[in-house]
Scaffold this motif. Sequence first.
Motif, PDB file in Angstrom:
ATOM      1  N   MET A  15       9.368  -0.627  -0.919  1.00 55.76           N
ATOM      2  CA  MET A  15       8.658  -0.147  -2.107  1.00 55.76           C
ATOM      3  C   MET A  15       7.236   0.264  -1.759  1.00 55.76           C
ATOM      4  O   MET A  15       6.769   1.309  -2.190  1.00 55.76           O
ATOM      5  CB  MET A  15       8.638  -1.249  -3.169  1.00 55.76           C
ATOM      6  N   ALA A  16       6.557  -0.536  -0.925  1.00 53.81           N
ATOM      7  CA  ALA A  16       5.184  -0.210  -0.548  1.00 53.81           C
ATOM      8  C   ALA A  16       5.127   1.090   0.254  1.00 53.81           C
ATOM      9  O   ALA A  16       4.239   1.913   0.042  1.00 53.81           O
ATOM     10  CB  ALA A  16       4.569  -1.352   0.263  1.00 53.81           C
ATOM     11  N   GLU A  17       6.089   1.296   1.171  1.00 51.56           N
ATOM     12  CA  GLU A  17       6.114   2.538   1.947  1.00 51.56           C
ATOM     13  C   GLU A  17       6.362   3.730   1.043  1.00 51.56           C
ATOM     14  O   GLU A  17       5.768   4.793   1.217  1.00 51.56           O
ATOM     15  CB  GLU A  17       7.178   2.458   3.030  1.00 51.56           C
ATOM     16  N   SER A  18       7.232   3.565   0.071  1.00 50.93           N
ATOM     17  CA  SER A  18       7.524   4.636  -0.875  1.00 50.93           C
ATOM     18  C   SER A  18       6.297   4.966  -1.713  1.00 50.93           C
ATOM     19  O   SER A  18       5.962   6.130  -1.918  1.00 50.93           O
ATOM     20  CB  SER A  18       8.696   4.221  -1.773  1.00 50.93           C
ATOM     21  N   GLN A  19       5.600   3.928  -2.180  1.00 53.67           N
ATOM     22  CA  GLN A  19       4.386   4.138  -2.968  1.00 53.67           C
ATOM     23  C   GLN A  19       3.320   4.819  -2.127  1.00 53.67           C
ATOM     24  O   GLN A  19       2.639   5.735  -2.601  1.00 53.67           O
ATOM     25  CB  GLN A  19       3.851   2.812  -3.495  1.00 53.67           C
ATOM     26  N   LEU A  20       3.186   4.387  -0.891  1.00 56.41           N
ATOM     27  CA  LEU A  20       2.194   4.975   0.001  1.00 56.41           C
ATOM     28  C   LEU A  20       2.488   6.453   0.213  1.00 56.41           C
ATOM     29  O   LEU A  20       1.595   7.296   0.140  1.00 56.41           O
ATOM     30  CB  LEU A  20       2.171   4.234   1.332  1.00 56.41           C
ATOM     31  N   SER A  21       3.741   6.784   0.434  1.00 53.90           N
ATOM     32  CA  SER A  21       4.134   8.176   0.634  1.00 53.90           C
ATOM     33  C   SER A  21       3.822   9.006  -0.610  1.00 53.90           C
ATOM     34  O   SER A  21       3.286  10.117  -0.513  1.00 53.90           O
ATOM     35  CB  SER A  21       5.623   8.256   0.963  1.00 53.90           C
ATOM     36  N   GLU A  22       4.127   8.468  -1.788  1.00 55.24           N
ATOM     37  CA  GLU A  22       3.840   9.187  -3.031  1.00 55.24           C
ATOM     38  C   GLU A  22       2.347   9.387  -3.224  1.00 55.24           C
ATOM     39  O   GLU A  22       1.905  10.461  -3.638  1.00 55.24           O
ATOM     40  CB  GLU A  22       4.430   8.443  -4.221  1.00 55.24           C
ATOM     41  N   LEU A  23       1.550   8.371  -2.917  1.00 53.43           N
ATOM     42  CA  LEU A  23       0.105   8.498  -3.046  1.00 53.43           C
ATOM     43  C   LEU A  23      -0.453   9.523  -2.070  1.00 53.43           C
ATOM     44  O   LEU A  23      -1.343  10.301  -2.410  1.00 53.43           O
ATOM     45  CB  LEU A  23      -0.565   7.138  -2.834  1.00 53.43           C
ATOM     46  N   GLN A  62      -6.069   3.083  -3.843  1.00 52.34           N
ATOM     47  CA  GLN A  62      -4.714   2.558  -3.903  1.00 52.34           C
ATOM     48  C   GLN A  62      -4.027   2.601  -2.533  1.00 52.34           C
ATOM     49  O   GLN A  62      -3.299   1.675  -2.161  1.00 52.34           O
ATOM     50  CB  GLN A  62      -3.886   3.335  -4.927  1.00 52.34           C
ATOM     51  N   LEU A  66      -2.608  -0.662  -0.535  1.00 53.59           N
ATOM     52  CA  LEU A  66      -1.243  -0.765  -0.030  1.00 53.59           C
ATOM     53  C   LEU A  66      -1.213  -1.030   1.473  1.00 53.59           C
ATOM     54  O   LEU A  66      -0.429  -1.835   1.955  1.00 53.59           O
ATOM     55  CB  LEU A  66      -0.458   0.513  -0.333  1.00 53.59           C
ATOM     56  N   ARG A  70       0.290  -4.440   3.531  1.00 50.89           N
ATOM     57  CA  ARG A  70       1.328  -4.291   4.551  1.00 50.89           C
ATOM     58  C   ARG A  70       0.961  -4.992   5.845  1.00 50.89           C
ATOM     59  O   ARG A  70       1.809  -5.311   6.653  1.00 50.89           O
ATOM     60  CB  ARG A  70       1.593  -2.813   4.852  1.00 50.89           C
TER      61      ARG A  70
END
Length: 71
Positions: A15-23, A62, A66, A70
């Motif tokens: 989830m954190a990697e996905s959020q980071l990618s989106e940001l 953000q 994140l 990690r």
Amino acid sequence: MTNGRREGPSDGPTMAESQLSELQNMRVLLEEARGLSRNLTYHRRARLEGRIGEALEDVDRQIEELRATRS
């Protein structure tokens, strides 16, 4: 029914990697918007660039949060 594989952290991005990618993608789009705003009249450009700057600062914060979680 499963295919014999267990679902877990190794099945894909966390989830954190996905959020980071989106940001990070959002940051790229905001930078592009900043470049496009240069075609606007001065008062509109100044207001838009101010808002984009605030959004970029928020996205950067953000991203750093994140990354820190990690580690």
